[in-house]
Structures are given as structure tokens and as C-alpha cells.
Design a protein around this motif. Sequence first.
Motif, short mmCIF file in Angstrom:
data_model
loop_
_atom_site.label_atom_id
_atom_site.label_comp_id
_atom_site.label_asym_id
_atom_site.label_seq_id
_atom_site.Cartn_x
_atom_site.Cartn_y
_atom_site.Cartn_z
N ALA A 148 30.74 28.49 52.55
CA ALA A 148 29.68 27.56 52.11
C ALA A 148 29.52 26.42 53.12
CB ALA A 148 29.99 27.02 50.72
N VAL A 149 30.62 25.88 53.60
CA VAL A 149 30.58 24.81 54.60
C VAL A 149 29.96 25.34 55.89
CG1 VAL A 149 32.00 23.31 56.06
CG2 VAL A 149 32.49 23.50 53.62
N ALA A 150 30.36 26.53 56.30
CA ALA A 150 29.82 27.13 57.53
C ALA A 150 28.32 27.35 57.42
CB ALA A 150 30.53 28.44 57.84
N GLU A 151 27.88 27.89 56.29
CA GLU A 151 26.44 28.13 56.10
C GLU A 151 25.65 26.83 56.19
OE1 GLU A 151 25.11 31.83 53.56
OE2 GLU A 151 26.44 30.53 52.40
N ALA A 152 26.17 25.78 55.59
CA ALA A 152 25.47 24.49 55.62
C ALA A 152 25.40 23.93 57.03
CB ALA A 152 26.17 23.49 54.69
N ALA A 153 26.45 24.15 57.82
CA ALA A 153 26.51 23.62 59.19
C ALA A 153 25.89 24.55 60.22
CB ALA A 153 27.97 23.35 59.57
N ASP A 172 41.21 35.71 44.98
CA ASP A 172 39.93 36.25 44.51
C ASP A 172 38.76 35.36 44.92
OD1 ASP A 172 40.23 34.08 42.83
OD2 ASP A 172 40.08 35.24 40.98
N ASP A 173 39.00 34.48 45.87
CA ASP A 173 37.97 33.52 46.30
C ASP A 173 37.60 33.75 47.77
OD1 ASP A 173 40.45 32.76 47.35
OD2 ASP A 173 39.99 30.62 47.26
N LEU A 174 37.44 35.01 48.13
CA LEU A 174 37.28 35.36 49.54
C LEU A 174 35.90 35.88 49.87
CD1 LEU A 174 40.70 37.21 49.94
CD2 LEU A 174 40.17 34.84 50.56
N MET A 175 35.59 35.81 51.15
CA MET A 175 34.40 36.44 51.72
C MET A 175 34.86 37.27 52.91
SD MET A 175 31.76 35.29 49.98
CE MET A 175 30.36 35.71 50.99
N ILE A 176 34.17 38.38 53.15
CA ILE A 176 34.38 39.19 54.34
C ILE A 176 33.10 39.10 55.16
CG2 ILE A 176 34.82 41.48 55.30
CD1 ILE A 176 37.17 40.52 53.69
N LEU A 177 33.22 38.57 56.37
CA LEU A 177 32.08 38.51 57.28
C LEU A 177 32.13 39.74 58.18
CD1 LEU A 177 32.22 34.78 58.44
CD2 LEU A 177 31.18 35.75 56.37
N THR A 178 31.00 40.38 58.36
CA THR A 178 30.88 41.50 59.28
C THR A 178 30.14 41.03 60.52
OG1 THR A 178 30.77 43.05 57.43
CG2 THR A 178 30.05 43.87 59.58
N GLU A 198 24.39 32.67 62.39
CA GLU A 198 23.31 33.62 62.69
C GLU A 198 23.84 34.92 63.29
OE1 GLU A 198 21.68 32.04 66.94
OE2 GLU A 198 21.61 30.64 65.27
N TRP A 199 25.08 34.93 63.75
CA TRP A 199 25.69 36.14 64.31
C TRP A 199 26.32 37.02 63.24
CZ3 TRP A 199 28.82 33.03 68.46
CH2 TRP A 199 27.92 32.50 69.40
N VAL A 200 26.40 36.52 62.02
CA VAL A 200 27.03 37.26 60.92
C VAL A 200 26.02 38.28 60.38
CG1 VAL A 200 28.02 37.08 58.61
CG2 VAL A 200 28.54 35.34 60.35
N MET A 201 26.41 39.55 60.42
CA MET A 201 25.54 40.63 59.96
C MET A 201 25.55 40.76 58.44
SD MET A 201 26.60 43.37 62.87
CE MET A 201 25.81 44.70 62.01
N ALA A 202 26.69 40.49 57.82
CA ALA A 202 26.83 40.56 56.36
C ALA A 202 27.96 39.64 55.94
CB ALA A 202 27.13 41.98 55.92
N ALA A 203 27.80 39.05 54.76
CA ALA A 203 28.84 38.23 54.14
C ALA A 203 28.96 38.70 52.70
CB ALA A 203 28.46 36.75 54.20
N ARG A 204 30.12 39.28 52.38
CA ARG A 204 30.29 39.87 51.05
C ARG A 204 31.52 39.29 50.36
NH1 ARG A 204 30.59 45.99 52.46
NH2 ARG A 204 31.73 45.10 54.20
N PRO A 205 31.39 39.02 49.05
CA PRO A 205 32.54 38.54 48.28
C PRO A 205 33.65 39.60 48.28
CG PRO A 205 30.51 38.27 47.03
CD PRO A 205 30.18 39.11 48.23
N ALA A 206 34.89 39.11 48.24
CA ALA A 206 36.02 40.02 48.26
C ALA A 206 37.19 39.41 47.50
CB ALA A 206 36.43 40.32 49.70
N SER A 207 38.14 40.27 47.17
CA SER A 207 39.38 39.83 46.55
C SER A 207 40.50 40.74 47.03
CB SER A 207 39.27 39.86 45.02
OG SER A 207 38.99 41.17 44.58
N VAL A 208 41.70 40.24 46.90
CA VAL A 208 42.89 41.02 47.25
C VAL A 208 43.83 40.90 46.06
CG1 VAL A 208 44.77 41.35 48.90
CG2 VAL A 208 42.57 40.43 49.68
N ASP A 209 44.17 42.03 45.45
CA ASP A 209 45.03 41.96 44.27
C ASP A 209 46.46 41.59 44.66
OD1 ASP A 209 46.40 44.33 44.99
OD2 ASP A 209 45.22 45.58 43.62
#
Length: 113
Positions: free
Chosen positions: A14-19, A54-60, A93-104
Motif C-alpha cells: 500500500a505504501v509502495a503504490e501510494a509512492a 496471512d498479510d502478504l502480497m506476491i508481486l510478479t 509500474e514494473w509490477v505485472m501482477a500483485a496478488r494477495p497471499a498467505s503462508v500457513d
Amino acid sequence: MTPAYKILTVSEWAVAEAAGLYEGSDVDRADGFIHLSTDAQLHETARKHYAGRDDLMILTLDADHPPLKALIRWEPSRGGALFPHIYGDLRTEWVMAARPASVDADGRLRIDP
């Protein structure tokens, strides 16, 4: 295209997107580069560093994208495997996808569509 992935928290994204750019996590900044993983490395990175989160994002990212490629160095790390590291800031702008993720708790990565 050479895919590369960055795991970060929802709040960091969220901080990165704003900046318009991501300057790295505390660990990234301490190490002097932004840690990325390849397809083959992503699940072990998640298990080792993010189990129970459970508060993660994966950037592609496309590691071959010219402005990004100029900042990436492939360096040996875990087990001698070459990992992509960004020496500089990651422009959103170089991020192709940003998807929510979690790791059990057992380290299994789940990436939402």
C-alpha cells in the motif's frame, strides 16, 4: 520473459503504490538490495521467511524488462542457487501482477487469483 517474485506485506505494498515505488523491506535495506525469487525458489522463500503470515502480497515481475533488468544482479544464495536481487528501487509500474497471499504454519504458500 523471466518471471521473478517479491513477497511483501499488504501494508508495504500500500505504501509502495501510494509512492509509485518500493524501496524494500527492513531486511532488504539492511542487505543493500531487494530480494526476489524465481518460480523454483518462491515456495521455499515463503516457507523459510513467512510461515504463519496471512498479510502478504506476491508481486510478479519480468526480470527481462529493460529498466528492471539493468538493476538486477543474479547472485548465489541459499544452496548456491542464483537469486535475482534489485539494486535500487522497484517502480510499481514494473509490477505485472500483485496478488494477495498467505503462508500457513507449515509453510505452504497460497496465492489468491
